[in-house]
Write a protein that holds these residues in place. Structure first.
Motif, PDB file in Angstrom:
ATOM      1  N   PRO A  94       0.805  -1.224   0.000  1.00 35.15           N
ATOM      2  CA  PRO A  94       0.000   0.000   0.000  1.00 35.15           C
ATOM      3  C   PRO A  94       0.840   1.277   0.000  1.00 35.15           C
ATOM      4  N   GLY A  95       1.927   1.278   0.779  1.00 33.77           N
ATOM      5  CA  GLY A  95       2.799   2.451   0.786  1.00 33.77           C
ATOM      6  C   GLY A  95       3.435   2.690  -0.562  1.00 33.77           C
ATOM      7  N   LEU A  96       3.825   1.608  -1.234  1.00 34.39           N
ATOM      8  CA  LEU A  96       4.404   1.739  -2.570  1.00 34.39           C
ATOM      9  C   LEU A  96       3.367   2.249  -3.566  1.00 34.39           C
ATOM     10  N   TYR A  97       2.119   1.838  -3.382  1.00 37.09           N
ATOM     11  CA  TYR A  97       1.044   2.312  -4.256  1.00 37.09           C
ATOM     12  C   TYR A  97       0.868   3.827  -4.108  1.00 37.09           C
ATOM     13  N   VAL A  98       0.842   4.304  -2.872  1.00 36.03           N
ATOM     14  CA  VAL A  98       0.702   5.740  -2.645  1.00 36.03           C
ATOM     15  C   VAL A  98       1.900   6.487  -3.217  1.00 36.03           C
ATOM     16  N   ALA A  99       3.094   5.919  -3.047  1.00 34.07           N
ATOM     17  CA  ALA A  99       4.291   6.552  -3.592  1.00 34.07           C
ATOM     18  C   ALA A  99       4.220   6.618  -5.121  1.00 34.07           C
ATOM     19  N   ALA A 100       3.709   5.558  -5.737  1.00 31.34           N
ATOM     20  CA  ALA A 100       3.584   5.544  -7.197  1.00 31.34           C
ATOM     21  C   ALA A 100       2.599   6.602  -7.676  1.00 31.34           C
ATOM     22  N   LEU A 101       1.509   6.779  -6.935  1.00 31.25           N
ATOM     23  CA  LEU A 101       0.539   7.817  -7.301  1.00 31.25           C
ATOM     24  C   LEU A 101       1.177   9.198  -7.234  1.00 31.25           C
ATOM     25  N   SER A 102       1.917   9.448  -6.165  1.00 28.89           N
ATOM     26  CA  SER A 102       2.575  10.750  -6.017  1.00 28.89           C
ATOM     27  C   SER A 102       3.627  10.963  -7.094  1.00 28.89           C
ATOM     28  N   ALA A 103       4.379   9.899  -7.398  1.00 31.69           N
ATOM     29  CA  ALA A 103       5.441  10.008  -8.405  1.00 31.69           C
ATOM     30  C   ALA A 103       4.882  10.250  -9.802  1.00 31.69           C
ATOM     31  N   SER A 104       3.619   9.883 -10.020  1.00 35.57           N
ATOM     32  CA  SER A 104       3.011  10.080 -11.340  1.00 35.57           C
ATOM     33  C   SER A 104       2.618  11.532 -11.582  1.00 35.57           C
ATOM     34  N   GLY A 105       2.769  12.369 -10.555  1.00 32.57           N
ATOM     35  CA  GLY A 105       2.478  13.793 -10.709  1.00 32.57           C
ATOM     36  C   GLY A 105       1.107  14.215 -10.223  1.00 32.57           C
ATOM     37  N   LEU A 106       0.359  13.296  -9.611  1.00 35.60           N
ATOM     38  CA  LEU A 106      -0.964  13.659  -9.100  1.00 35.60           C
ATOM     39  C   LEU A 106      -0.852  14.610  -7.917  1.00 35.60           C
ATOM     40  N   LYS A 107      -1.803  15.494  -7.798  1.00 33.44           N
ATOM     41  CA  LYS A 107      -1.834  16.408  -6.668  1.00 33.44           C
ATOM     42  C   LYS A 107      -2.185  15.643  -5.387  1.00 33.44           C
ATOM     43  N   PRO A 108      -1.750  16.148  -4.238  1.00 34.70           N
ATOM     44  CA  PRO A 108      -2.047  15.463  -2.975  1.00 34.70           C
ATOM     45  C   PRO A 108      -3.530  15.160  -2.775  1.00 34.70           C
ATOM     46  N   ALA A 109      -4.400  16.083  -3.153  1.00 30.68           N
ATOM     47  CA  ALA A 109      -5.833  15.862  -2.974  1.00 30.68           C
ATOM     48  C   ALA A 109      -6.320  14.691  -3.819  1.00 30.68           C
ATOM     49  N   THR A 110      -5.761  14.554  -5.019  1.00 27.18           N
ATOM     50  CA  THR A 110      -6.151  13.448  -5.891  1.00 27.18           C
ATOM     51  C   THR A 110      -5.634  12.130  -5.333  1.00 27.18           C
ATOM     52  N   VAL A 111      -4.405  12.146  -4.815  1.00 25.11           N
ATOM     53  CA  VAL A 111      -3.851  10.937  -4.195  1.00 25.11           C
ATOM     54  C   VAL A 111      -4.722  10.525  -3.011  1.00 25.11           C
ATOM     55  N   GLN A 112      -5.128  11.480  -2.200  1.00 21.47           N
ATOM     56  CA  GLN A 112      -5.983  11.179  -1.049  1.00 21.47           C
ATOM     57  C   GLN A 112      -7.301  10.573  -1.494  1.00 21.47           C
ATOM     58  N   ALA A 113      -7.860  11.086  -2.599  1.00 25.12           N
ATOM     59  CA  ALA A 113      -9.116  10.541  -3.115  1.00 25.12           C
ATOM     60  C   ALA A 113      -8.934   9.107  -3.606  1.00 25.12           C
ATOM     61  N   ARG A 114      -7.787   8.822  -4.244  1.00 27.83           N
ATOM     62  CA  ARG A 114      -7.518   7.463  -4.725  1.00 27.83           C
ATOM     63  C   ARG A 114      -7.383   6.492  -3.540  1.00 27.83           C
ATOM     64  N   VAL A 115      -6.721   6.944  -2.482  1.00 26.79           N
ATOM     65  CA  VAL A 115      -6.546   6.098  -1.307  1.00 26.79           C
ATOM     66  C   VAL A 115      -7.899   5.871  -0.621  1.00 26.79           C
ATOM     67  N   ALA A 116      -8.741   6.902  -0.584  1.00 26.62           N
ATOM     68  CA  ALA A 116     -10.072   6.745   0.001  1.00 26.62           C
ATOM     69  C   ALA A 116     -10.877   5.697  -0.761  1.00 26.62           C
ATOM     70  N   ALA A 117     -10.753   5.688  -2.080  1.00 28.04           N
ATOM     71  CA  ALA A 117     -11.457   4.694  -2.892  1.00 28.04           C
ATOM     72  C   ALA A 117     -10.926   3.294  -2.625  1.00 28.04           C
ATOM     73  N   ALA A 118      -9.590   3.183  -2.482  1.00 32.54           N
ATOM     74  CA  ALA A 118      -8.996   1.885  -2.174  1.00 32.54           C
ATOM     75  C   ALA A 118      -9.490   1.381  -0.820  1.00 32.54           C
ATOM     76  N   GLY A 119      -9.586   2.293   0.142  1.00 32.13           N
ATOM     77  CA  GLY A 119     -10.102   1.916   1.451  1.00 32.13           C
ATOM     78  C   GLY A 119     -11.542   1.435   1.372  1.00 32.13           C
ATOM     79  N   ALA A 120     -12.339   2.092   0.518  1.00 29.72           N
ATOM     80  CA  ALA A 120     -13.738   1.682   0.349  1.00 29.72           C
ATOM     81  C   ALA A 120     -13.820   0.283  -0.248  1.00 29.72           C
TER      82      ALA A 120
END
Length: 321
Positions: A94-120
């Motif tokens: 999961p930590g690597l997934y979040v790191a990959a999202l950030s490394a792709s250039g997504l804004k923090p708010a978008t990364v947070q939304a992606r993680v919220a969806a994964a949690g759901a």
């Protein structure tokens, strides 16, 4: 005998199709979907969970559901590319997934939304009895240090006035519901004539975020716009505005901005809501009252909506001794 196909015409019916299964049948369905990384089946499972076992339930906004669905799709793409076992993910995955999202250039708010969806998705899998895994419970999420009111400030008064000068009656009513009544776009599109009380100068937001209702005062300009629409209608009933889709409402306001030569200033709906909050705070100087107006449960949320003038404290400190 032909097989009976269950009716799946609305969200509740779709949820019932899964939630109504036996515990074992639902568990097997979920395990199979996770094993195959089936996007459609996993989204159906997530939707059933969100619709039947959360506080918002079937009243979750279409915008929220679109964000969750996109997040589930992104997670499954990553899981497929990195050979995840969805039901038993590696401790560091999961930590690597979040790191990959950030490394792709997504804004923090978008990364947070992606993680919220994964949690759901994982809450849905636990709800179905397919796993006990909760891999995103403790994962660190990037924080955006820039205030939202700085990244997406309120519209300026001259821009709103320019839009109103060229808008048709329905477009003007929509714009004023955002900028004078401070409504969310979902709330604005859901306003019905039965909710509008022009003599009392207020309207009822029947189903705000979290399904909370509230009354909102109507400005003179907004009352005038609503009176114009009501006069045009043979028998005012049903919805005040004719559009149900966010995209249609967005396109209408975007065209208005283009028509007045200020397309570059149009930034969607939320800047209009911030305009309303900022204007009200300038008058009442009370975040608690503005929070009630905007339908915020926490005043700290309201602080992110209000743009304070740079010299707000100048007069207050002038007489310091």
């Amino acid at each position: 005998m032909s097989q009976i196909t269950p009716y799946l015409g609305d969200r509740l019916a779709q949820a019932r199709a899964l939630a109504g299964l036996t515990d074992e049948a639902l568990r097997v369905r979920a395990i199979t979907a996770a094993r195959d990384k089936s996007g459609e089946d996993l989204w159906a499972l997530t939707l059933a969970y969100l619709s039947s076992d959360t506080s918002a339930g079937v009243r979750l906004s279409p915008h929220t559901l679109r964000a969750y669905r996109k997040g589930v799709e992104v997670l499954l793409d990553h899981a497929t590319s990195n050979a995840w076992n969805l039901l038993h993910p590696g401790r560091r995955e999961p930590g690597l997934y979040v790191a990959a999202l950030s490394a792709s250039g997504l804004k923090p708010a978008t990364v947070q939304a992606r993680v919220a969806a994964a949690g759901a998705l994982y809450r849905a899998l636990r709800w179905a009895g397919a796993t006990d895994a909760d891999p995103f419970a403790d994962v660190k999420r990037p924080k955006d240090r820039t205030k939202g009111v700085v990244k997406n400030p309120p519209y300026r008064a001259e821009f709103v006035q320019a839009m109103l000068e060229v808008a048709d009656p329905r477009e003007a009513a929509l714009l004023l519901l955002l900028t004078h009544a401070g409504l969310r776009i979902a709330e604005a599109l859901a306003v019905e004539w039965a909710h509008v009380n022009l003599p009392a100068r207020r309207l009822l937001v029947a189903h705000g975020k979290g399904d909370k209702a509230r009354f909102v005062p109507l400005s003179a300009r907004l009352r005038e716009a609503l009176e114009t629409l009501r006069a045009e209608a043979a028998a005012p009933q049903g919805f005040v505005l004719p559009w149900r889709a966010y995209s249609t409402a967005y396109e209408r306001l975007q065209r208005v901005a283009l028509a007045c030569g200020r397309a570059h200033e149009f930034r969607g709906f939320h800047a209009g809501r911030k305009y309303a909050g900022t204007q009200l705070y300038a008058t009442v100087k009370d975040f608690t009252r503005v929070a009630g107006f905007l339908g915020h449960e926490q005043v700290d949320t309201t602080r992110r909506y209000v743009e304070l003038p740079e010299d707000d404290l100048a007069d207050a400190v002038e007489a310091f001794r």
